[in-house]
Design an enzyme around this catalytic site. Sequence first.
Site, PDB file in Angstrom:
ATOM      1  N   PHE A   1      -2.655   1.477   0.509  1.00  0.00           N
ATOM      2  CA  PHE A   1      -3.209   0.640   1.571  1.00  0.00           C
ATOM      3  C   PHE A   1      -2.174   0.356   2.654  1.00  0.00           C
ATOM      4  O   PHE A   1      -0.977   0.424   2.408  1.00  0.00           O
ATOM      5  CB  PHE A   1      -3.715  -0.688   0.992  1.00  0.00           C
ATOM      6  CG  PHE A   1      -4.944  -0.517   0.154  1.00  0.00           C
ATOM      7  CD1 PHE A   1      -6.200  -0.507   0.739  1.00  0.00           C
ATOM      8  CD2 PHE A   1      -4.850  -0.327  -1.218  1.00  0.00           C
ATOM      9  CE1 PHE A   1      -7.342  -0.332  -0.030  1.00  0.00           C
ATOM     10  CE2 PHE A   1      -5.983  -0.152  -2.002  1.00  0.00           C
ATOM     11  CZ  PHE A   1      -7.238  -0.150  -1.406  1.00  0.00           C
ATOM     12  N   CYS A   2      -2.673   0.006   3.828  1.00  0.00           N
ATOM     13  CA  CYS A   2      -1.852  -0.339   4.986  1.00  0.00           C
ATOM     14  C   CYS A   2      -0.842  -1.411   4.616  1.00  0.00           C
ATOM     15  O   CYS A   2      -1.222  -2.372   3.968  1.00  0.00           O
ATOM     16  CB  CYS A   2      -2.758  -0.865   6.111  1.00  0.00           C
ATOM     17  SG  CYS A   2      -1.861  -1.459   7.548  1.00  0.00           S
ATOM     18  N   PRO A   3       0.409  -1.313   5.009  1.00  0.00           N
ATOM     19  CA  PRO A   3       0.993  -0.230   5.790  1.00  0.00           C
ATOM     20  C   PRO A   3       1.682   0.841   4.941  1.00  0.00           C
ATOM     21  O   PRO A   3       2.597   1.495   5.414  1.00  0.00           O
ATOM     22  CB  PRO A   3       2.014  -0.955   6.660  1.00  0.00           C
ATOM     23  CG  PRO A   3       2.512  -2.066   5.786  1.00  0.00           C
ATOM     24  CD  PRO A   3       1.361  -2.437   4.866  1.00  0.00           C
TER      25      PRO A   3
ATOM     26  N   ASP B   1      -6.955   5.365   3.630  1.00  0.00           N
ATOM     27  CA  ASP B   1      -7.060   4.037   4.226  1.00  0.00           C
ATOM     28  C   ASP B   1      -7.444   4.190   5.695  1.00  0.00           C
ATOM     29  O   ASP B   1      -6.690   4.725   6.498  1.00  0.00           O
ATOM     30  CB  ASP B   1      -5.700   3.328   4.075  1.00  0.00           C
ATOM     31  CG  ASP B   1      -5.672   1.984   4.740  1.00  0.00           C
ATOM     32  OD1 ASP B   1      -6.523   1.149   4.390  1.00  0.00           O
ATOM     33  OD2 ASP B   1      -4.818   1.768   5.620  1.00  0.00           O
TER      34      ASP B   1
END
Lengths: 76, 128
Positions: free
Chosen positions: A13-15, A40
């Site tokens: 997932f981000c980042p 993502d």
Amino acid sequence: MAEPIIIDARGSFCPGPLMELIARLKFGAVGEEFEVLSTDKGSASDIPEWIRKVGHELLGTREEGGVWHITLRKTK
Amino acid sequence: MASRISIVVVSGSLERLQMAAMLASVGAVSGNEVTVFLSMNSLACFRRDAPAPAPEGAFGRLLVEKKAPGFKQLFQQAVELGEAKVHPCSMAVDVLGVSAAELEPWLGAPLGLTRFLADAEGAQTWTF
């Protein structure tokens, strides 16, 4: 042209995908191509934004079966 | 356009630590000069042997369940990839009675408020 260096950040997932790309770019040579794989969606828009801001060359973004492929060339 | 970003973290909740870490890491690798100041409840979370911080709500539980990048990993990447500076607050270090050896090795030296305020002058300032 050599095949791009694949950075497989699927499931992160981000980042996470951006950080994996940056960590790998550090050890890459100018002119080398990289391709980030990400599941993502946020990263799919955020990574090109980062590439433009920092000044590398964005070569393309495409989605295939829920996986985004972002390709770039290291310019510095 | 690069700028300076100052981040104050006082909370020990997972969601706030995560958001601060995301901002610090992305900010730092995008050419900004990032300084993070850790005080109050946040500092104990940066002991090397600290247990994972408790989620504040449902979103925090999702972060754990979906294995989002850990906040410490993101802060460390901010330091190593983006040259961010993450400083414990010197007052919090004294109150907690913690030594530098007990804290994460990528943290900078304890910083006093006077110095932090001087560094933060004219910077974007974020508080978590």
